[in-house]
Design a protein around this motif. Structure first.
Motif, short mmCIF file in Angstrom:
data_model
loop_
_atom_site.label_atom_id
_atom_site.label_comp_id
_atom_site.label_asym_id
_atom_site.label_seq_id
_atom_site.Cartn_x
_atom_site.Cartn_y
_atom_site.Cartn_z
N GLY A 171 -7.23 -54.79 40.43
CA GLY A 171 -6.20 -55.76 41.00
C GLY A 171 -6.20 -57.21 40.81
O GLY A 171 -5.53 -58.09 41.25
N ARG A 172 -7.48 -57.65 40.19
CA ARG A 172 -7.47 -58.88 39.75
C ARG A 172 -7.46 -59.15 38.41
O ARG A 172 -7.39 -60.40 37.80
N ILE A 173 -6.84 -58.48 37.43
CA ILE A 173 -6.50 -58.57 36.06
C ILE A 173 -5.04 -59.08 36.43
O ILE A 173 -4.15 -58.54 36.90
N GLN A 174 -4.92 -60.41 35.70
CA GLN A 174 -3.73 -60.96 35.55
C GLN A 174 -2.52 -60.54 34.41
O GLN A 174 -1.41 -60.59 34.73
N ALA A 175 -3.10 -60.14 33.45
CA ALA A 175 -2.28 -59.76 32.34
C ALA A 175 -3.13 -58.92 31.39
O ALA A 175 -4.26 -59.09 31.29
N MET A 176 -2.38 -58.20 30.74
CA MET A 176 -3.18 -57.13 29.88
C MET A 176 -2.17 -57.03 28.56
O MET A 176 -0.97 -57.04 28.39
N LYS A 177 -2.85 -57.00 27.35
CA LYS A 177 -2.11 -56.93 25.97
C LYS A 177 -2.76 -55.94 25.29
O LYS A 177 -4.01 -55.86 24.96
N VAL A 178 -1.99 -55.09 24.56
CA VAL A 178 -2.28 -53.75 23.88
C VAL A 178 -1.75 -54.29 22.15
O VAL A 178 -0.38 -54.45 22.09
N SER A 179 -2.63 -54.24 21.36
CA SER A 179 -2.19 -54.89 19.90
C SER A 179 -2.62 -53.78 19.12
O SER A 179 -3.78 -52.95 19.11
N GLN A 180 -2.00 -53.76 17.68
CA GLN A 180 -2.34 -52.90 16.73
C GLN A 180 -2.02 -53.50 15.55
O GLN A 180 -0.98 -53.94 15.00
N PRO A 181 -2.97 -54.09 14.78
CA PRO A 181 -2.94 -54.65 13.41
C PRO A 181 -2.11 -53.43 12.32
O PRO A 181 -2.64 -52.54 12.62
N PRO A 182 -1.59 -53.90 11.04
CA PRO A 182 -1.16 -53.00 10.30
C PRO A 182 -2.08 -51.87 10.07
O PRO A 182 -1.54 -50.64 9.98
N LEU A 183 -3.27 -52.04 9.50
CA LEU A 183 -4.21 -51.17 9.11
C LEU A 183 -4.53 -50.36 10.12
O LEU A 183 -4.99 -49.21 9.46
N TRP A 184 -4.63 -50.59 11.44
CA TRP A 184 -4.93 -49.68 12.29
C TRP A 184 -3.98 -48.39 12.46
O TRP A 184 -4.30 -47.43 13.16
N ARG A 185 -2.60 -48.76 12.25
CA ARG A 185 -1.64 -47.71 12.49
C ARG A 185 -2.01 -46.43 11.70
O ARG A 185 -1.50 -45.31 12.14
N VAL A 186 -2.80 -46.63 10.68
CA VAL A 186 -3.07 -45.44 9.90
C VAL A 186 -3.91 -44.27 10.66
O VAL A 186 -3.59 -43.15 10.37
N PHE A 187 -4.70 -44.84 11.43
CA PHE A 187 -5.71 -44.08 12.47
C PHE A 187 -5.13 -44.06 13.94
O PHE A 187 -5.50 -43.39 14.56
N GLY A 188 -4.05 -44.70 14.01
CA GLY A 188 -3.42 -44.59 15.38
C GLY A 188 -4.68 -45.51 16.15
O GLY A 188 -4.92 -45.02 17.62
N TRP A 189 -5.11 -46.85 16.11
CA TRP A 189 -6.09 -47.27 16.79
C TRP A 189 -5.45 -48.57 17.50
O TRP A 189 -4.45 -49.05 17.07
N TYR A 190 -6.14 -49.13 18.73
CA TYR A 190 -5.46 -49.91 19.29
C TYR A 190 -6.63 -50.74 20.07
O TYR A 190 -7.64 -50.40 20.13
N ARG A 191 -6.23 -51.98 20.30
CA ARG A 191 -7.19 -53.09 21.18
C ARG A 191 -6.60 -53.53 22.28
O ARG A 191 -5.32 -53.67 22.36
N ILE A 192 -7.42 -53.62 23.42
CA ILE A 192 -6.72 -54.04 24.83
C ILE A 192 -7.63 -55.21 25.08
O ILE A 192 -8.82 -55.47 25.30
N GLN A 193 -6.78 -56.30 25.46
CA GLN A 193 -7.37 -57.50 25.91
C GLN A 193 -6.77 -57.86 27.39
O GLN A 193 -5.58 -57.52 27.53
N VAL A 194 -7.52 -58.68 28.16
CA VAL A 194 -6.99 -58.88 29.50
C VAL A 194 -7.10 -60.44 29.80
O VAL A 194 -8.09 -61.13 29.32
N ASN A 195 -6.50 -60.87 30.69
CA ASN A 195 -6.75 -62.29 31.48
C ASN A 195 -7.17 -62.00 32.86
O ASN A 195 -6.65 -61.17 33.66
N VAL A 196 -8.43 -62.60 33.16
CA VAL A 196 -9.03 -62.53 34.23
C VAL A 196 -9.38 -63.97 34.73
O VAL A 196 -9.79 -64.66 33.97
N ALA A 197 -9.16 -64.16 36.03
CA ALA A 197 -9.17 -65.49 36.81
C ALA A 197 -10.56 -65.78 36.57
O ALA A 197 -11.38 -65.02 37.03
#
Length: 534
Positions: A289-315
């Motif tokens: 409940g304290r995570i302010q925002a979340m981003k799932v990103s996928q660089p172009p070359l990662w799409r070949v393997f279906g990989w993702y990265r998740i980053q968050v904003n925490v106060a």
């Protein structure tokens, strides 16, 4: 006493701490000053003994004849500096005390200039156990926790024995989460809560993600440019530029691999627990409940393997940690598959606010609006209900206009953008602090607008790109109303109820002393009523 900024809490003071969660004034481990100051001691030894060491290696005398007469004074001065440094560390340790009582954690430091830092436990945003390599050797750990965007004022206790650090973390988290102590054992300190591992990152996948990262693309393009320039100009000095680039790339690879090694995510009544690190290990606890925002990103070359990265904003973490740390503290998942993304989404937002979360999230990660339609009008069945850039503004983003879009569930605003570098941002309604509409000359010409959402500082910058002007105005008003309603319905600062649906049922604990936490299932519909669009 100089109060810390974290003591400036709202007027409503917390009630007395439950029995078993209060401690008297205590000191950190006696070895703490030497674990913290070994670099300074090593530097003093280096500067004092460097010349002598070089002479010995060259076969010269131990003491230079030119300074033989001053050798006793030099040794005396060096010993005095060493003693003063050690005495300063010892005094710093002696006057450093901490206490957990009355709903606060207090830390007193300073010999000449005294300072007291205190923070309300129910405002704890995240709590970490950090073990540098030398501290791991001695079985010590640093306890660090962030309180309501404290920034540089984050409370740090360095160093405690690892078992003491874990016990203190359990005590603080139990108080901050609003857990009620066992009435049968009122004087017993709370035990560390059980956990269920939901994600592990294999080292081969981590290595592959680094080799296919954006920095690898940059170095390959730079190398190609250097080779081309050398061939055209017949000047081979361009190859020299590859040396510092290669060294920098190797250092960046090693840092990312060392910090992402053995990455593990688990869910517990405390929140989301993250562990990672090869030489220096770190254990974070992030209340969902304290995570302010979340981003799932996928660089172009990662799409070949279906990989993702998740980053968050925490106060409290901020965009760049005050202690010089990397962005690993704001990384919820360094690399993972689509199933891993769905698991982490279910932890951050246990109530997705829509009866079909899988369809909506998949559309946010992969979807495109129908090119023959009106640019992703509401109700588009194969696009998850995302409202995208109007067709009239496709010249502003020829490749991404059908990808850029937004939709709102009952609990969060979802934003997607990017055709090649895909991004999917999720902002819980109650975490929206303010909003702003932005229009430039070209935006006015094509009748579109950007909506910027302001949350705490971090790697996630929520922004709805090139929405139609009518849709942007409607979203601004609707999102403001949703944020007010969500904050009004959030009656407690405690996060225990945030993870209650993911915790074991009472029947699960009858057959074993260790309760097993059920794996979260995101496919389960949670809420069926309420609008889905802004």
């Amino acid at each position: 006493m100089k109060p810390d900024s974290t003591s400036a809490a709202p007027a409503a003071a917390p009630g007395p701490a439950p029995a078993g969660t209060e401690t008297g004034w205590q000191r950190v481990h006696p070895a703490s000053p030497f674990v913290r100051g070994w670099v300074a001691l090593a530097a003093i030894g280096f500067f004092v003994g460097r010349d002598t060491f070089e002479r010995v290696l060259q076969g010269g005398p131990l003491i230079d004849e030119r300074v033989a007469g001053r050798a006793p004074w030099l040794l005396l001065g060096g010993a005095a500096i060493l003693l003063l440094t050690v005495a300063g560390y010892i005094l710093g340790w002696y006057f450093t005390r901490y206490q957990v009582a009355e709903g606060y954690v207090r830390v007193n430091t300073g010999f000449l200039v005294k300072q007291q830092r205190q923070a309300r436990l129910d405002r704890v945003q995240a709590i970490d156990i950090v073990q540098p390599l030398l501290a791991r050797i001695f079985g010590l750990a640093e306890l660090k926790f962030e309180v309501a965007d404290a920034g540089e004022s984050a409370v740090r206790l360095a160093y405690l024995r690892i078992d003491e650090a874990r016990q203190l973390r359990a005590t603080i988290l139990a108080r901050a989460a609003g857990a009620v102590p066992d009435p049968a054992h009122p004087g017993t300190a709370p035990a560390e809560a059980p956990e269920y591992t939901v994600l592990t990152v294999p080292p081969p996948r981590l290595v592959g993600s680094l080799l296919l990262s954006e920095q690898s693309v940059a170095i390959v393009l730079g190398a190609a440019a250097s080779v081309a320039l050398s061939a055209v100009t017949e000047n081979h000095s361009f190859y020299l530029y590859l040396i510092p680039a290669g060294l920098g790339l190797a250092a960046a690879y090693w840092s990312s691999f060392s910090k992402g090694y053995n990455f593990t995510a688990a869910i517990s009544p405390d929140g989301i627990r993250l562990r990672y690190g090869l030489l220096d290990t770190q254990a974070q606890t992030l209340p969902p409940g304290r995570i302010q925002a979340m981003k799932v990103s996928q660089p172009p070359l990662w799409r070949v393997f279906g990989w993702y990265r998740i980053q968050v904003n925490v106060a409290g973490y901020g965009a760049a940690p005050a202690d010089g740390g990397s962005s690993s503290r704001t990384t919820l998942m360094p690399v993972g598959t689509l199933d891993d993304v769905m698991k982490m989404l279910s932890l951050v937002l246990p109530d997705p606010g829509t009866p079909d979360p899988v369809r909506v999230f998949i559309a946010g990660l992969h979807g495109l609006a129908d090119a023959s339609g009106a640019g992703g009008a509401p109700g588009t069945a194969d696009d998850g209900g995302f409202i995208t850039t109007p067709r009239r503004a496709r010249l502003l983003a020829p490749l991404g206009w059908r990808r850029n879009g937004f939709t709102a569930t009952d609990t969060a605003l979802l934003i997607r953008s990017g055709r090649w570098w895909r991004q999917f941002v999720m902002v819980p309604h109650q975490r929206t602090q303010s909003m702003a509409l932005q229009r430039g000359p070209l935006s006015r010409r094509f009748g579109v607008v950007d909506l910027v959402l302001h949350t705490t500082a971090g790697p996630v910058s929520p922004k709805v790109i090139q929405a139609g002007l009518p849709e942007g105005k409607v979203l601004l008003d609707a999102q403001a109303a949703r944020a007010r309603a969500a904050r009004k319905n959030q009656t407690s600062e405690h996060w225990l109820e945030q993870v209650a649906p993911l915790l074991p049922h009472p029947a699960d604990t009858t057959s074993s002393d260790e309760p097993v936490i059920e794996e979260p299932v995101i496919e389960k519909p949670v809420r069926k009523e309420g609008p889905q669009h802004g």
